[in-house]
Design a protein around this motif. Structure first.
Motif, mmCIF file in Angstrom:
data_model
loop_
_atom_site.group_PDB
_atom_site.id
_atom_site.type_symbol
_atom_site.label_atom_id
_atom_site.label_comp_id
_atom_site.label_asym_id
_atom_site.label_seq_id
_atom_site.Cartn_x
_atom_site.Cartn_y
_atom_site.Cartn_z
ATOM 1 N N ALA A 1 32.091 36.525 44.646
ATOM 2 C CA ALA A 1 32.104 37.297 43.401
ATOM 3 C C ALA A 1 31.655 38.724 43.694
ATOM 4 N N VAL A 2 32.300 39.663 43.035
ATOM 5 C CA VAL A 2 31.868 41.060 43.083
ATOM 6 C C VAL A 2 31.576 41.480 41.654
ATOM 7 N N ASN B 1 45.517 42.099 52.274
ATOM 8 C CA ASN B 1 45.693 42.824 53.541
ATOM 9 C C ASN B 1 45.045 42.111 54.716
ATOM 10 N N ASN B 2 44.121 41.212 54.431
ATOM 11 C CA ASN B 2 43.435 40.460 55.486
ATOM 12 C C ASN B 2 43.859 38.991 55.514
ATOM 13 N N ASN B 3 44.965 38.702 54.822
ATOM 14 C CA ASN B 3 45.540 37.355 54.805
ATOM 15 C C ASN B 3 44.534 36.295 54.341
ATOM 16 N N ILE B 4 43.731 36.663 53.353
ATOM 17 C CA ILE B 4 42.746 35.755 52.773
ATOM 18 C C ILE B 4 43.339 35.217 51.468
ATOM 19 N N HIS B 5 43.692 33.960 51.475
ATOM 20 C CA HIS B 5 44.304 33.339 50.305
ATOM 21 C C HIS B 5 43.250 33.047 49.252
ATOM 22 N N PHE B 6 43.611 33.245 47.983
ATOM 23 C CA PHE B 6 42.714 32.898 46.886
ATOM 24 C C PHE B 6 43.412 31.886 45.995
ATOM 25 N N TYR B 7 42.632 30.914 45.511
ATOM 26 C CA TYR B 7 43.176 29.753 44.821
ATOM 27 C C TYR B 7 42.791 29.674 43.354
ATOM 28 N N GLN B 8 41.785 30.401 42.977
ATOM 29 C CA GLN B 8 41.336 30.411 41.588
ATOM 30 C C GLN B 8 40.623 31.726 41.378
ATOM 31 N N ILE B 9 40.856 32.326 40.226
ATOM 32 C CA ILE B 9 40.233 33.612 39.903
ATOM 33 C C ILE B 9 39.707 33.527 38.479
ATOM 34 N N THR B 10 38.507 34.022 38.282
ATOM 35 C CA THR B 10 38.011 34.223 36.924
ATOM 36 C C THR B 10 37.404 35.615 36.865
ATOM 37 N N THR B 11 37.435 36.176 35.681
ATOM 38 C CA THR B 11 36.863 37.504 35.495
ATOM 39 C C THR B 11 36.030 37.515 34.221
ATOM 40 N N SER B 12 35.122 38.455 34.195
ATOM 41 C CA SER B 12 34.400 38.777 32.970
ATOM 42 C C SER B 12 34.386 40.301 32.913
ATOM 43 N N LYS B 13 33.684 40.855 31.971
ATOM 44 C CA LYS B 13 33.647 42.317 31.883
ATOM 45 C C LYS B 13 33.072 42.962 33.136
ATOM 46 N N ARG B 14 32.173 42.245 33.808
ATOM 47 C CA ARG B 14 31.460 42.855 34.931
ATOM 48 C C ARG B 14 31.599 42.115 36.250
ATOM 49 N N THR B 15 32.377 41.033 36.277
ATOM 50 C CA THR B 15 32.453 40.224 37.498
ATOM 51 C C THR B 15 33.872 39.752 37.743
ATOM 52 N N ILE B 16 34.255 39.732 39.010
ATOM 53 C CA ILE B 16 35.511 39.137 39.448
ATOM 54 C C ILE B 16 35.141 38.098 40.498
ATOM 55 N N SER B 17 35.539 36.847 40.272
ATOM 56 C CA SER B 17 35.199 35.750 41.180
ATOM 57 C C SER B 17 36.476 35.136 41.746
ATOM 58 N N PHE B 18 36.430 34.825 43.045
ATOM 59 C CA PHE B 18 37.577 34.261 43.755
ATOM 60 C C PHE B 18 37.160 32.987 44.462
ATOM 61 N N VAL B 19 38.022 31.988 44.440
ATOM 62 C CA VAL B 19 37.860 30.803 45.268
ATOM 63 C C VAL B 19 38.775 30.998 46.472
ATOM 64 N N ILE B 20 38.192 30.929 47.665
ATOM 65 C CA ILE B 20 38.927 31.161 48.906
ATOM 66 C C ILE B 20 38.614 30.038 49.899
ATOM 67 N N ASP B 21 39.335 29.998 50.996
ATOM 68 C CA ASP B 21 39.025 29.044 52.066
ATOM 69 C C ASP B 21 37.663 29.366 52.670
ATOM 70 N N LYS B 22 36.877 28.333 52.945
ATOM 71 C CA LYS B 22 35.575 28.545 53.586
ATOM 72 C C LYS B 22 35.709 29.314 54.889
ATOM 73 N N ASP B 23 36.782 29.021 55.636
ATOM 74 C CA ASP B 23 36.985 29.678 56.930
ATOM 75 C C ASP B 23 37.158 31.190 56.813
ATOM 76 N N SER B 24 37.500 31.677 55.621
ATOM 77 C CA SER B 24 37.723 33.115 55.410
ATOM 78 C C SER B 24 36.530 33.817 54.786
ATOM 79 N N LEU B 25 35.466 33.091 54.537
ATOM 80 C CA LEU B 25 34.334 33.649 53.798
ATOM 81 C C LEU B 25 33.725 34.867 54.489
ATOM 82 N N ASP B 26 33.401 34.762 55.765
ATOM 83 C CA ASP B 26 32.758 35.885 56.460
ATOM 84 C C ASP B 26 33.644 37.122 56.461
ATOM 85 N N LEU B 27 34.936 36.934 56.706
ATOM 86 C CA LEU B 27 35.866 38.062 56.715
ATOM 87 C C LEU B 27 35.951 38.691 55.334
#
Length: 154
Positions: free
Chosen positions: A95-96, A117-143
């Protein structure tokens, strides 16, 4: 120039629960969430897709609720025989956030570009006024964390 994103966070041990063929009736949807609540499960993210005759609901929750979730799934299957239920434990959540997200056009676009641009797939997205959250593969978390940090000068 102020940073539109002031913070990032992540969870690396989540469960994504996907419910397919969910009846569109609000009472049925309420009952589904009551069954989950009856097991004392705290839901993190919820997103839904309306289809012609049914809907799809995706939920994320902390993996510590696995045993309780198993019981909730049994109860859901007993009460809703048409619902297909899938769970995955190969995902992480990133989340950012920041107060300027709600007033700055393009915040989501920048996040999508960083991930894309970094080939990080996202599978679920939710947003609020101040937050954007992404569900991604665990293997891509650090990147993902590294690239978002660079993009938003965190």
């Amino acid at each position: 120039m102020e940073n539109i994103v002031e913070a990032k966070s992540y969870e690396d041990d989540i469960i994504q629960l996907k419910l397919l063929n969910v009846p569109k009736h609000p009472k049925m949807i309420a009952r589904i969430f009551r069954i989950i609540q009856e097991q004392d499960i705290n839901i993190d993210m919820i997103s839904q897709v309306m289809l012609e005759d049914s809907m799809q609901i995706e939920i994320t929750l902390d993996a510590k609720f696995q045993l309780k979730l198993n019981e909730a799934i049994v109860n859901l299957k007993e009460e809703f025989t048409s619902i297909e239920i899938y769970q995955k434990r190969t995902f992480a959540k990133v989340a950012v956030g920041g107060p300027l997200i709600e007033t700055t056009p393009g915040a989501a676009a920048r996040c999508f570009e960083v991930l894309g641009n970094n080939n990080i797939h996202f599978y679920q997205i939710t947003t609020s006024k101040r937050t954007i959250s992404f569900v991604i593969d665990k293997d891509s978390l650090d990147l993902a964390l590294e690239k978002l940090k660079l993009e938003f000068n965190l």
